[in-house]
Design a protein around this motif. Structure first.
Motif, PDB file in Angstrom:
ATOM      1  N   THR A   1      37.668 -76.530 -32.803  1.00 56.41           N
ATOM      2  CA  THR A   1      38.504 -76.165 -31.662  1.00 56.41           C
ATOM      3  C   THR A   1      39.861 -75.662 -32.143  1.00 56.41           C
ATOM      4  O   THR A   1      40.365 -74.631 -31.687  1.00 56.41           O
ATOM      5  N   SER A   2      40.436 -76.378 -33.088  1.00 57.68           N
ATOM      6  CA  SER A   2      41.724 -75.974 -33.651  1.00 57.68           C
ATOM      7  C   SER A   2      41.628 -74.622 -34.348  1.00 57.68           C
ATOM      8  O   SER A   2      42.526 -73.777 -34.225  1.00 57.68           O
TER       9      SER A   2
ATOM     10  N   TYR B   1      41.670 -71.924 -31.728  1.00 63.90           N
ATOM     11  CA  TYR B   1      43.039 -71.726 -31.243  1.00 63.90           C
ATOM     12  C   TYR B   1      43.832 -70.856 -32.221  1.00 63.90           C
ATOM     13  O   TYR B   1      44.543 -69.928 -31.820  1.00 63.90           O
TER      14      TYR B   1
ATOM     15  N   SER C   1      45.428 -67.222 -31.481  1.00 58.09           N
ATOM     16  CA  SER C   1      46.878 -67.078 -31.621  1.00 58.09           C
ATOM     17  C   SER C   1      47.231 -65.981 -32.618  1.00 58.09           C
ATOM     18  O   SER C   1      48.121 -65.155 -32.369  1.00 58.09           O
TER      19      SER C   1
ATOM     20  N   VAL D   1      37.865 -74.291 -24.967  1.00 57.81           N
ATOM     21  CA  VAL D   1      38.997 -73.559 -25.537  1.00 57.81           C
ATOM     22  C   VAL D   1      39.648 -72.693 -24.465  1.00 57.81           C
ATOM     23  O   VAL D   1      40.880 -72.647 -24.332  1.00 57.81           O
TER      24      VAL D   1
ATOM     25  N   THR E   1      41.908 -74.603 -22.149  1.00 58.27           N
ATOM     26  CA  THR E   1      43.101 -75.247 -22.702  1.00 58.27           C
ATOM     27  C   THR E   1      44.043 -74.301 -23.440  1.00 58.27           C
ATOM     28  O   THR E   1      45.234 -74.584 -23.543  1.00 58.27           O
ATOM     29  N   TYR E   2      43.535 -73.197 -23.994  1.00 57.16           N
ATOM     30  CA  TYR E   2      44.402 -72.253 -24.698  1.00 57.16           C
ATOM     31  C   TYR E   2      45.351 -71.600 -23.683  1.00 57.16           C
ATOM     32  O   TYR E   2      44.923 -71.033 -22.693  1.00 57.16           O
TER      33      TYR E   2
END
Length: 545
Positions: free
Chosen positions: A269-270, A273, A277, A302, A305-306
């Protein structure tokens, strides 16, 4: 029918003020019919009435309305008398969405300040000047039947302009959803739509649909750039999609995850992101999840929440994800080896199920998907089950097969549209076979059975339990064995660790107040829930199996 919203109502109900705010919120054009006529002739409405007469003015209103009715994305504030002419009202109802603003006579008088000092210069309609409370009440009553024809009516007495605007935006949203469905239905492979509190989205099912993606996704391509997320097993199919986008001058950037449930992790998940980004993705962009249930779950989470929420679409590539996880807006990742511990309800902008993507799947995985499709028939549609058991041509270009899959998917879409967040009891019916099925998966560490195979066993158990309670007939129970066997799904219970399974069931998140919510059948196509089954009945069912 166009994307036009007409505000009608008596003078003083707030049409112009509200219309401006709605137009600003939607990014549409605002049209005040009185202002348009005043600007055209360089006179106030009162002066036009005096110099040209009311009949002339009403004809000009009708001409203006005809010109407006062919436009799009407009919020129109009409004069109070516009709908009095029947042809005007019919035109508005046929070309857009008509909203009536209502208010009490006392409030209308107060707002127009008719009883205030005559020196107070107000833009009051000519027919409204020097009227008593009784006159206004009678005048308003004369128009009541006309205003009642509106698609939606709101009483503005106790509401601020902002509150009225918020309520109307909700109503307009539903109107726009209907317009969207009309457009989606024009596409041959449209299957159904899924409605939720925030939006509505289409589901397409057919073969070689990936070639239509640029056309279908056009409304969402603000920057003409797509973010493609796939698992390794769907990489080749993703490349086909990527090529179609590039040929249509749509830029793409891609990220590929390892296959399997273990990829639904905080670490991945990170990474997603960071990828978004670094590519400067924002809320105008759309994330496209291409793959099975794992990709759908993590891409949805994702997207939820992103930047506090971006748009995403799903291209499921397994029959299981097409029939189940892609529909309904459930998104999640696994934490501490607990499946779907962290998640959110976040619905996609669309789901496109291209049956051609199944060509490379092993037969066992396809069979697993059929378990969910069959389940929809068990809980809601006996006729669909009869179609399934008689199908012999499993070529995914077969129109009859495509029709069966579409009907099954529509059942799930209809259920989640009614009960998006599992509040009203309808959505729990989709858990038929899952109470025990999930426990079987967990007790074997997700290694022995596919999800569909575990659900197949769960459905046999639920049917046997229904039969044991003398609710489901012997014939309907035997039909379970027959249809599941046709699709090479397991129906016997060799090597099931029952004690482990029931321990897991008792800790299931759907257990409430220590009571297990079993989904059972009264007959094929008729399901219900029951949470007061004695443990000795459960154990007797186990022994019989």
């Amino acid at each position: 029918m166009n994307d036009l919203v007409y505000l009608i109502g008596f003078s003083g109900t707030g049409k112009s003020s509200v219309a401006k705010l709605i137009a600003n919120a939607l990014g549409w054009n605002f049209i005040d019919m009185d202002e348009e006529i005043e600007s055209e002739y360089g006179q106030s409405i009162s002066e036009i009435f005096q110099t040209k007469g009311e009949k002339w003015f009403r004809n000009e209103e009708s001409k203006l309305l005809n010109n407006i009715s062919v436009k799009s994305k407009c919020i129109i504030s009409t004069g109070g008398g516009v709908p009095v002419k029947e042809q005007n009202m019919n035109l508005m109802l046929n070309t857009g969405y008509v909203i009536c603003l209502d208010a009490s006579v006392d409030n209308i008088v107060a707002r127009l300040s008719i009883l205030s000092d005559s020196n107070n210069k107000l833009n009051v309609r000519p027919k409204m000047t020097n009227l008593s409370l009784e006159d206004i009440s009678n005048f308003k009553s004369e128009r009541a039947n006309i205003y009642s024809r509106a698609n939606f009516t709101i009483n503005t007495n106790e509401l601020t302009v902002e509150q009225v605007t918020n309520e109307l935006l909700k109503s307009i949203g539903k109107f726009l959803n209907k317009l969207n469905v009309i457009e989606w239905q024009k596409i041959k492979d449209f299957c159904t739509s899924v409605e939720n509190i925030n939006n509505i989205y289409p589901v397409y099912v057919g073969s070689d649909l990936y070639e239509k993606l640029p056309e279908i996704l056009e409304p969402y391509l603000i920057k003409r750039k797509m973010f493609l997320l796939a698992d390794d097993g769907s990489k080749l199919y993703m490349r086909k999609i990527q090529k179609v986008f590039e040929l249509n001058n749509i830029k793409t950037t891609t990220l590929v995850l390892n296959p399997g449930e273990q990829s639904k992790s905080l670490e991945n998940t990170s990474s997603i992101y960071e990828w978004l980004s670094s590519e400067q993705a924002d809320r105008d962009d759309i994330l496209l999840g291409i793959g099975g249930g794992m990709v759908g779950d993590i891409s949805g989470y994702v997207a939820a929440t992103y930047m506090r929420g971006i748009k995403f679409a799903l291209i499921p590539t397994t029959l299981l994800s097409m029939s189940d996880s892609s529909i309904g807006g459930k998104t999640a990742i696994d934490v501490n080896n607990i499946k779907n511990l962290v998640g959110s309800f976040h619905n996609p902008s669309l789901v496109l199920s291209d049956l051609r993507a199944l060509d490379t799947l092993p037969q066992r995985q396809i069979n697993s998907g059929w378990a969910e499709l069959i389940k929809h028939g068990f809980i809601k549609d006996r006729n669909l089950l009869d179609q399934m058991i008689n199908i012999n041509d499993f070529n995914y270009l077969n129109e009859e097969l495509i029709s069966i899959i579409k009907k099954s998917i529509k059942i799930k879409a209809d259920i989640v549209s009614v009960d998006e967040n599992e509040k009203y009891g309808q959505r729990i019916l989709l858990n038929y076979g899952h109470t025990l099925g999930h426990a079987i998966e967990a007790s074997t560490n997700l290694n022995k059975y596919t999800h569909g195979e575990a659900v197949s066993l769960g459905m046999v158990f639920a049917a046997k339990l229904s039969n044991k309670l003398k609710i489901l007939s012997d014939n309907d129970y035997n039909f379970h064995i027959q249809i599941l066997s046709k699709f090479n799904l397991p129906t016997d219970f060799k090597d099931i660790k029952w004690e482990d399974c029931f321990d897991l069931i008792k800790n299931d998140k759907k257990v409430k107040d220590g009571k297990i919510n079993w989904v059972l059948l009264e007959s094929l196509g008729n399901s219900f829930t029951k949470n007061d089954i004695p443990e000795n009945i459960l154990m007797e069912t186990v022994r019989e199996l």
